[in-house]
Scaffold this motif. Structure first.
Motif, PDB file in Angstrom:
ATOM      1  N   ASP A  83       0.816  -1.221   0.000  1.00 46.27           N
ATOM      2  CA  ASP A  83       0.000   0.000   0.000  1.00 46.27           C
ATOM      3  C   ASP A  83       0.852   1.276   0.000  1.00 46.27           C
ATOM      4  OD1 ASP A  83       0.954  -0.365   2.498  1.00 46.27           O
ATOM      5  OD2 ASP A  83      -0.961  -0.116   3.555  1.00 46.27           O
ATOM      6  N   HIS A  84       2.180   1.096  -0.199  1.00 44.20           N
ATOM      7  CA  HIS A  84       3.057   2.280  -0.228  1.00 44.20           C
ATOM      8  C   HIS A  84       3.359   2.681  -1.675  1.00 44.20           C
ATOM      9  CE1 HIS A  84       6.164   5.112   0.832  1.00 44.20           C
ATOM     10  NE2 HIS A  84       7.026   4.465   0.066  1.00 44.20           N
ATOM     11  N   THR A  85       3.082   3.945  -2.000  1.00 47.02           N
ATOM     12  CA  THR A  85       3.346   4.419  -3.358  1.00 47.02           C
ATOM     13  C   THR A  85       4.741   5.043  -3.406  1.00 47.02           C
ATOM     14  OG1 THR A  85       0.991   4.833  -3.649  1.00 47.02           O
ATOM     15  CG2 THR A  85       2.473   5.884  -5.230  1.00 47.02           C
TER      16      THR A  85
ATOM     17  N   GLN B  31      14.629  14.249  -1.148  1.00 47.81           N
ATOM     18  CA  GLN B  31      15.279  13.677   0.027  1.00 47.81           C
ATOM     19  C   GLN B  31      15.212  12.149  -0.008  1.00 47.81           C
ATOM     20  OE1 GLN B  31      13.565  15.125   3.652  1.00 47.81           O
ATOM     21  NE2 GLN B  31      11.528  14.376   3.198  1.00 47.81           N
ATOM     22  N   ASN B  32      15.870  11.506   0.937  1.00 47.61           N
ATOM     23  CA  ASN B  32      15.903  10.045   0.987  1.00 47.61           C
ATOM     24  C   ASN B  32      14.473   9.497   0.927  1.00 47.61           C
ATOM     25  OD1 ASN B  32      18.431  10.600   3.343  1.00 47.61           O
ATOM     26  ND2 ASN B  32      18.801   9.667   1.381  1.00 47.61           N
ATOM     27  N   GLY B  33      14.281   8.524   0.047  1.00 44.43           N
ATOM     28  CA  GLY B  33      12.967   7.884  -0.050  1.00 44.43           C
ATOM     29  C   GLY B  33      11.981   8.618  -0.948  1.00 44.43           C
ATOM     30  N   ALA B  34      12.426   9.686  -1.630  1.00 41.24           N
ATOM     31  CA  ALA B  34      11.504  10.480  -2.468  1.00 41.24           C
ATOM     32  C   ALA B  34      11.097   9.727  -3.741  1.00 41.24           C
ATOM     33  CB  ALA B  34      12.161  11.808  -2.838  1.00 41.24           C
ATOM     34  N   GLY B  35      11.900   8.743  -4.141  1.00 43.64           N
ATOM     35  CA  GLY B  35      11.531   7.939  -5.320  1.00 43.64           C
ATOM     36  C   GLY B  35      12.489   8.046  -6.490  1.00 43.64           C
ATOM     37  N   LYS B  36      13.643   8.681  -6.292  1.00 41.04           N
ATOM     38  CA  LYS B  36      14.597   8.901  -7.390  1.00 41.04           C
ATOM     39  C   LYS B  36      15.139   7.567  -7.954  1.00 41.04           C
ATOM     40  CE  LYS B  36      17.326  11.256  -4.656  1.00 41.04           C
ATOM     41  NZ  LYS B  36      16.576  11.024  -3.391  1.00 41.04           N
ATOM     42  N   THR B  37      15.594   6.709  -7.045  1.00 40.93           N
ATOM     43  CA  THR B  37      16.137   5.419  -7.494  1.00 40.93           C
ATOM     44  C   THR B  37      15.051   4.573  -8.143  1.00 40.93           C
ATOM     45  OG1 THR B  37      17.838   5.463  -5.797  1.00 40.93           O
ATOM     46  CG2 THR B  37      17.302   3.304  -6.685  1.00 40.93           C
ATOM     47  N   THR B  38      13.832   4.692  -7.636  1.00 44.19           N
ATOM     48  CA  THR B  38      12.712   3.948  -8.239  1.00 44.19           C
ATOM     49  C   THR B  38      12.547   4.337  -9.698  1.00 44.19           C
ATOM     50  OG1 THR B  38      11.644   3.845  -6.083  1.00 44.19           O
ATOM     51  CG2 THR B  38      10.241   3.464  -8.002  1.00 44.19           C
ATOM     52  N   VAL B  39      12.653   5.636  -9.997  1.00 46.47           N
ATOM     53  CA  VAL B  39      12.543   6.097 -11.396  1.00 46.47           C
ATOM     54  C   VAL B  39      13.632   5.421 -12.234  1.00 46.47           C
ATOM     55  CG1 VAL B  39      12.674   8.080 -12.950  1.00 46.47           C
ATOM     56  CG2 VAL B  39      11.584   8.331 -10.701  1.00 46.47           C
TER      57      VAL B  39
ATOM     58  N   THR C 179      20.492  12.743  -7.699  1.00 46.30           N
ATOM     59  CA  THR C 179      21.583  13.319  -6.916  1.00 46.30           C
ATOM     60  C   THR C 179      21.053  14.068  -5.685  1.00 46.30           C
ATOM     61  OG1 THR C 179      23.491  14.824  -7.002  1.00 46.30           O
ATOM     62  CG2 THR C 179      21.629  15.419  -8.380  1.00 46.30           C
ATOM     63  N   HIS C 180      21.941  14.191  -4.673  1.00 44.47           N
ATOM     64  CA  HIS C 180      21.625  15.042  -3.518  1.00 44.47           C
ATOM     65  C   HIS C 180      22.409  16.348  -3.598  1.00 44.47           C
ATOM     66  CE1 HIS C 180      19.186  12.213  -1.317  1.00 44.47           C
ATOM     67  NE2 HIS C 180      20.075  11.264  -1.551  1.00 44.47           N
ATOM     68  N   ASP C 181      23.212  16.474  -4.638  1.00 41.26           N
ATOM     69  CA  ASP C 181      24.145  17.598  -4.721  1.00 41.26           C
ATOM     70  C   ASP C 181      23.506  18.753  -5.516  1.00 41.26           C
ATOM     71  OD1 ASP C 181      26.219  19.347  -5.261  1.00 41.26           O
ATOM     72  OD2 ASP C 181      27.700  17.761  -5.539  1.00 41.26           O
TER      73      ASP C 181
HETATM   74  N1  ATP Z   1      11.967  -3.183  -2.732  1.00 38.95           N
HETATM   75  C1  ATP Z   1      11.250  -2.323  -2.017  1.00 38.95           C
HETATM   76  N2  ATP Z   1      10.275  -2.738  -1.185  1.00 38.95           N
HETATM   77  C2  ATP Z   1       9.525  -1.879  -0.472  1.00 38.95           C
HETATM   78  N3  ATP Z   1       9.675  -0.529  -0.515  1.00 38.95           N
HETATM   79  C3  ATP Z   1      10.644  -0.052  -1.323  1.00 38.95           C
HETATM   80  C4  ATP Z   1      11.479  -0.917  -2.101  1.00 38.95           C
HETATM   81  N4  ATP Z   1      12.337  -0.121  -2.812  1.00 38.95           N
HETATM   82  C5  ATP Z   1      12.065   1.148  -2.475  1.00 38.95           C
HETATM   83  N5  ATP Z   1      11.054   1.199  -1.579  1.00 38.95           N
HETATM   84  C6  ATP Z   1      10.473   2.414  -0.996  1.00 38.95           C
HETATM   85  O1  ATP Z   1      10.143   3.284  -2.058  1.00 38.95           O
HETATM   86  C7  ATP Z   1      10.365   4.634  -1.657  1.00 38.95           C
HETATM   87  C8  ATP Z   1      11.266   5.317  -2.657  1.00 38.95           C
HETATM   88  O2  ATP Z   1      12.571   4.769  -2.545  1.00 38.95           O
HETATM   89  P1  ATP Z   1      13.787   5.220  -3.482  1.00 38.95           P
HETATM   90  O3  ATP Z   1      14.917   4.294  -3.212  1.00 38.95           O
HETATM   91  O4  ATP Z   1      13.304   5.346  -4.874  1.00 38.95           O
HETATM   92  O5  ATP Z   1      14.105   6.674  -2.917  1.00 38.95           O
HETATM   93  P2  ATP Z   1      15.329   7.638  -3.252  1.00 38.95           P
HETATM   94  O6  ATP Z   1      14.746   8.982  -3.552  1.00 38.95           O
HETATM   95  O7  ATP Z   1      16.191   7.045  -4.295  1.00 38.95           O
HETATM   96  O8  ATP Z   1      16.089   7.682  -1.870  1.00 38.95           O
HETATM   97  P3  ATP Z   1      17.678   7.837  -1.546  1.00 38.95           P
HETATM   98  O9  ATP Z   1      17.997   9.268  -1.762  1.00 38.95           O
HETATM   99  O10 ATP Z   1      17.766   7.439  -0.118  1.00 38.95           O
HETATM  100  O11 ATP Z   1      18.423   6.906  -2.452  1.00 38.95           O
HETATM  101  C9  ATP Z   1      10.942   4.604  -0.246  1.00 38.95           C
HETATM  102  O12 ATP Z   1       9.885   4.817   0.670  1.00 38.95           O
HETATM  103  C10 ATP Z   1      11.465   3.191  -0.133  1.00 38.95           C
HETATM  104  O13 ATP Z   1      11.440   2.736   1.188  1.00 38.95           O
END
Ligand code: ATP
Length: 231
Positions: free
Chosen positions: A13-15, A35-43, A188-190
């Protein structure tokens, strides 16, 4: 061209990413802040096909990315925070190996030219990578991207942990990639580096792209202010 169309990723249920719409054209360097967890790596992972979209599409040169689909992989190169290479091989051998995997065979002169192009010092060409600095490994990673003729470079916090000189060298290298018509998407965070290297800057908050601006229209101080107001 790199496109996200309503791109969404949910974990239960987490977007993690919410209906991202994005277009990045040839020559554009798009820096994603948040910031950390914003979704950058997900993209980045969605464009790489490392993870599957819950809904929406990630497209590269018009092709929809699907996990483990090699057809779009040929367009892509991935530069993570620490570039994974064979430490017991030298940079020429690593470059030759990864080029061949991508279907390209080069002469030694051509391989050396790729390494010169990314600014690796020639005395390191035949030295095992095991004792390379992080910045040197990043350069070899980019040389591999050039050798496999990737149109798109996806970078996840590539300057994290680099000293100012190495960051500056990396920045100049990324700018030169843009001038060659490559597409760069960089998480990036920079903030300073984003405004310096980027042509476009996106700011994410909790899975949503909240701002998208042209780097030419903002300086580092104003970007930092906007960033802090946004997150
Ligand atoms: N495999 C996974 N299972 C469950 N939740 C996940 C998974 N991968 C990422 N998330 C969640 O998705 C959200 C986005 O994570 P993501 O890694 O994209 O953030 P980020 O902006 O890259 O953060 P950071 O700057 O710390 O690298 C976060 O809440 C993270 O906990």
């Amino acid at each position: 061209m790199l496109q996200a169309i309503g791109l969404t990723k949910k974990y239960k249920d987490h977007t993690a990413l919410n209906k991202l719409n994005l277009t990045i054209e040839a020559g554009e360097i798009y820096c994603l802040l948040g910031q950390n967890g914003a979704g950058k790596t997900t993209v980045i992972n969605l464009f790489l096909g490392f993870t599957e979209a819950t809904s929406g599409e990630a497209r590269i040169n018009g092709l929809v990315v699907k996990p483990n689909d090699p057809s779009v992989k040929k367009f892509l190169a991935y530069i993570p925070e620490v570039v994974m290479l064979y430490g017991n091989l030298n940079s020429m051998e690593n470059l030759d190996f990864f080029s061949k995997i991508a279907g390209f065979t080069y002469t030694s002169q051509e391989l050396e030219d790729f390494l010169l192009q990314v600014g690796l010092q020639p005395e390191a060409f035949y030295r095992p990578l095991g004792n390379y600095s992080k910045g040197m490994r990043q350069k070899v990673g980019i040389a591999i991207a050039l050798a496999k003729n990737a149109d798109v470079l996806l970078m996840d916090e590539p300057t994290s942990g680099l000293d100012p000189k190495a960051t500056n060298e990396f920045t100049e290298l990324v700018k030169s990639l843009g001038k060659q018509g490559k597409i760069v998407l960089m998480a990036t965070h920079d903030i300073f580096n984003a405004v310096n290297v980027g042509t476009t800057i996106g700011i994410m908050r909790q899975g949503t792209l909240v701002h998208e601006l042209s780097a030419a229209d903002i300086n580092a101080n104003d970007l930092q202010k906007l960033y802090l107001e946004t997150i």
